[in-house]
Design an enzyme around this catalytic site. Sequence first.
Site, mmCIF file in Angstrom:
data_model
loop_
_atom_site.group_PDB
_atom_site.id
_atom_site.type_symbol
_atom_site.label_atom_id
_atom_site.label_comp_id
_atom_site.label_asym_id
_atom_site.label_seq_id
_atom_site.Cartn_x
_atom_site.Cartn_y
_atom_site.Cartn_z
ATOM 1 N N MET A 143 0.816 -1.213 0.000
ATOM 2 C CA MET A 143 0.000 0.000 0.000
ATOM 3 C C MET A 143 0.854 1.270 0.000
ATOM 4 O O MET A 143 2.078 1.217 0.184
ATOM 5 C CB MET A 143 -0.930 -0.006 1.211
ATOM 6 N N HIS A 144 0.197 2.390 -0.205
ATOM 7 C CA HIS A 144 0.724 3.738 0.039
ATOM 8 C C HIS A 144 1.737 4.242 -0.977
ATOM 9 O O HIS A 144 2.054 5.431 -0.976
ATOM 10 C CB HIS A 144 1.372 3.845 1.423
ATOM 11 N N ASP A 152 -2.698 -5.149 0.468
ATOM 12 C CA ASP A 152 -2.204 -6.464 0.870
ATOM 13 C C ASP A 152 -2.905 -7.020 2.108
ATOM 14 O O ASP A 152 -3.261 -8.208 2.156
ATOM 15 C CB ASP A 152 -0.691 -6.445 1.059
#
Length: 481
Positions: free
Chosen positions: A79-80, A235
């Site tokens: 992520m991110h 995830d």
Amino acid sequence: MYLGIDLGTSGVKALIIDGAQKIVASATADLKVSRPAPGWSEQDPADWISATGAAVGKLRQKHPAEIAEVKGIGLSGQMHGATLLDPADRVLRPCILWNDTRAHEEAALLDADPQFRAISGNIVFPGFTAPKLMWVRNNEPDIFAKVASVLLPKDYLRLWLTGEKVSEMSDASGTSWLDVGQRRWSPDLLAASQMDMRQMPRLVEGMQASGGLRADLAAEWDIKPGTVVAGGAGDNAATAIGMGTVGEGAAFVSLGTSGVVFAANDSYRPNAESAVHTFCHAAPGSWHQMGVILSATDSLNWFAVLVGQSAAALTDELGDELRAPQGLFLPFLSGERTPHNDAAIRGALTGISHGTDRAAITASILQGVAFAFRDSIEALSAAGTDIRRLTASGGGSRSQYWLRTIATALDIPVDVPVAGDVGAAFGAARLGMLAGGTASLAACMPPDIDRSIEPDKALRPAYEEAYQQYRKTYPAIRSTM
């Protein structure tokens, strides 16, 4: 057959399940992380494409009949990450990853604006996407001026697979641009970051179709052109789908590069001040809360490299009998999220003596990670989520000793699934199945449990005492920095 693709930090995993959700085959391809400066963490998106092609290529080579029967594809991923594209969809710079802390000043500035916590339901952490774009604007203005689109890592893979710029709710929750309660981009948060709605991908739910597989890739992989590609999930939300962690009260602990305590919720109940993440789940109308630590197996891997041993060899050296704490390890190798929200803090090993050997340090590292999970459990409790048992997930969960350490440190039973991969790639494959319309969410059942690990009652007092000392050590270490 259904294909799940998980874009991790250290590699890409491709996995095939059949209509009965049995794993047919899987393959992986490695990735490397670049660290051009302290606290920085980057990857070249071109490497994600190469690794995905390699992993799927291995499946096609060994299981051509199964690949040819794929009816749906799901995506999950780290992520991110900030993947920046110009108007021609060319990558402008390496992707700044989830564990990159360079944007800590920008994160603090955005977090000081009360609308971010009020609308996103979360602290603006340095690893989130919005402060990274602010850092690029402040430090690489020529690149920032060319940004036409911002995609999360798995969504860049989607663009390659389908030609569509699409994200989904769980992954978008970690950008600091999503109205998490309303499940939509927030114009106010984008404007406060000097971003524009036109730079954002279209949003779908994780179980919905996001596009179809491109004809040229379909021909290369021997998969039907236009095969549906699901919205997918970040995830941890994908792992939750794989674990069947979708109803109120269901929870798991993930021992991966980072560590997560994940709890599913039927309602949106943010508590940003606790540093707990409150995100949309991959299932419509549901949310989840997470306590996140940045260096879980990363802590053991760091020590393994230092002493020239494998992580498995170090844990094997501990034997079967759980040890009482003999020193404290604080696993803040790259800062920490829950509950500290501290990008600058670094790890520490204290209480060692002449009698401290390698095994004792290994045990202290496992205990330190377990105590960090305990911090997350306490924060989740403060946010209104009561966890009474956990299911184990992630590569580190292969260590029986580590799971016994976690159960004892948390004073919570830990269930161990029957051998088999029920992680993010499996969850992504399930989402591919759901997007294809051949099953409902009710089909995403939890895995069968092989055994349950109970806390070691004889060692509970020693672990409790060590945890209380652990809590006191953080401010002591912080005051020296």
